[in-house]
Design an enzyme around this catalytic site. Sequence first.
Site, short mmCIF file in Angstrom:
data_model
loop_
_atom_site.label_atom_id
_atom_site.label_comp_id
_atom_site.label_asym_id
_atom_site.label_seq_id
_atom_site.Cartn_x
_atom_site.Cartn_y
_atom_site.Cartn_z
CG MET A 131 -107.88 -45.85 29.93
SD MET A 131 -108.05 -47.65 29.98
CE MET A 131 -106.65 -48.19 29.78
CG LEU A 138 -109.26 -47.81 24.68
CD1 LEU A 138 -109.72 -48.16 25.84
CD2 LEU A 138 -109.07 -49.27 23.70
CG LEU A 183 -104.25 -49.50 24.73
CD1 LEU A 183 -103.42 -49.80 25.72
CD2 LEU A 183 -105.37 -48.78 24.99
NE ARG A 195 -103.27 -40.95 24.68
CZ ARG A 195 -103.72 -40.68 23.77
NH1 ARG A 195 -104.83 -39.85 23.74
NH2 ARG A 195 -103.17 -40.75 22.27
CE1 TYR A 196 -106.46 -43.78 24.71
CE2 TYR A 196 -106.79 -44.96 26.66
CZ TYR A 196 -105.86 -44.82 25.61
OH TYR A 196 -104.69 -45.33 25.39
CG HIS A 210 -105.76 -53.21 31.34
ND1 HIS A 210 -105.33 -53.86 30.19
CD2 HIS A 210 -106.92 -52.78 31.18
CE1 HIS A 210 -106.28 -53.39 29.41
NE2 HIS A 210 -107.32 -52.85 29.75
CG ASP A 239 -113.71 -49.60 42.71
OD1 ASP A 239 -113.18 -50.71 42.37
OD2 ASP A 239 -114.29 -49.52 43.98
CD GLU A 273 -110.69 -51.73 32.82
OE1 GLU A 273 -110.95 -50.83 33.51
OE2 GLU A 273 -110.43 -51.58 31.58
CD GLU A 282 -112.29 -56.72 32.31
OE1 GLU A 282 -111.73 -57.62 32.40
OE2 GLU A 282 -112.39 -55.79 31.84
#
Length: 354
Positions: free
Chosen positions: A4, A20, A26, A92-93, A190, A267, A270, A274
Amino acid sequence: MLNMGGPSTVPETYDFLRNLFMDGDLIPLPFRRIAAPLIAKRRTPKIEKQYSAIGGGSPILKHTELQGARMCELLDELHPETAPHKSYVAFRYANPLTRETARRMKEDGVKRAVAFTQYPQYSCTTTGSSLNELFRRGRAGEMGDIEWSVIDRWGTHSGFIEAVAQNIEAALAKFHPSTRSDVVLLFSAHSIPMSVVKRGDPYIVEVSASVNAVMDRLGYSNPFRLVWQSQVGPAAWMGMHTGEAVKGLARLGRKQAVLIPIAFTSDHIETLYEMDLEYMQEGKELGMEMQRADSLNESPVFIRALADITTQHLRDYSAGAIGPTSVQMGLRCPGCENMTCDQQKHWFARAGRS
């Protein structure tokens, strides 16, 4: 190495979020081309603060590049028939985006490549989305003439399981021996939208398989649960939510827990925000003793696992024991209506040939 990604600097946050929310694999959004930039713009200030709080950006590119470089060093020894090996990162983003990596591979004259997902467990929202984008670039001729094969999932590989288990054992060692066996292990992954689950996505069962393999390695030494994080928007997502699970444990009198990233290998926001700054703090405010198992990052056990996975894949492919893709990858979700998935699977099954 497909993933990602994340913004390496705070100013890249908006572009990351826009990319995203533009990804229909997604997050299925109505009027996506209009809605995605608006949602990204609204969320950017909040997410920028989160990236600032973890040091000014995501470290996932640094970790992925290091993992790739060390994996290739091992590959040169383990499978000299295809040496020298070189790793490319295709996010991807965030930068380096797949289209940028495609151009680099073409410029470098690459003729043989393995699309190696860095998501251990398969989902059409993660690995599937990355493969769809790689397919679009390949079909458009942006990568030149490359023979492809795919490593699409590896969530129960013994090296991956060992690396996770060792980090859990290190976290458990911080608790007093008299209460250590009572510590609750909270595996956090996730989440994905329930609309994706309902169409038959295999992610939930594959994450569950990873958790059970880790617990088997640990001898089921502790009580455990699998919980889910990082939901976005008002639609229903897979639960229970990690933060709610922490609160629930405290309410039930379970005052010790280890948070374990099971679907994240490096890492990023998230884990660093989070998990470390939200869930851990919530637990401490509720009187809990909390630890977080380290992400795999530079773990030599994990990097050796990446090399072993790739070596076995190259050997089996060269010997004709496997095709360009796994048997499981060829199966679309029973409720899939995305024709790009169908075209992508057929394209990779032909080794990326038109």
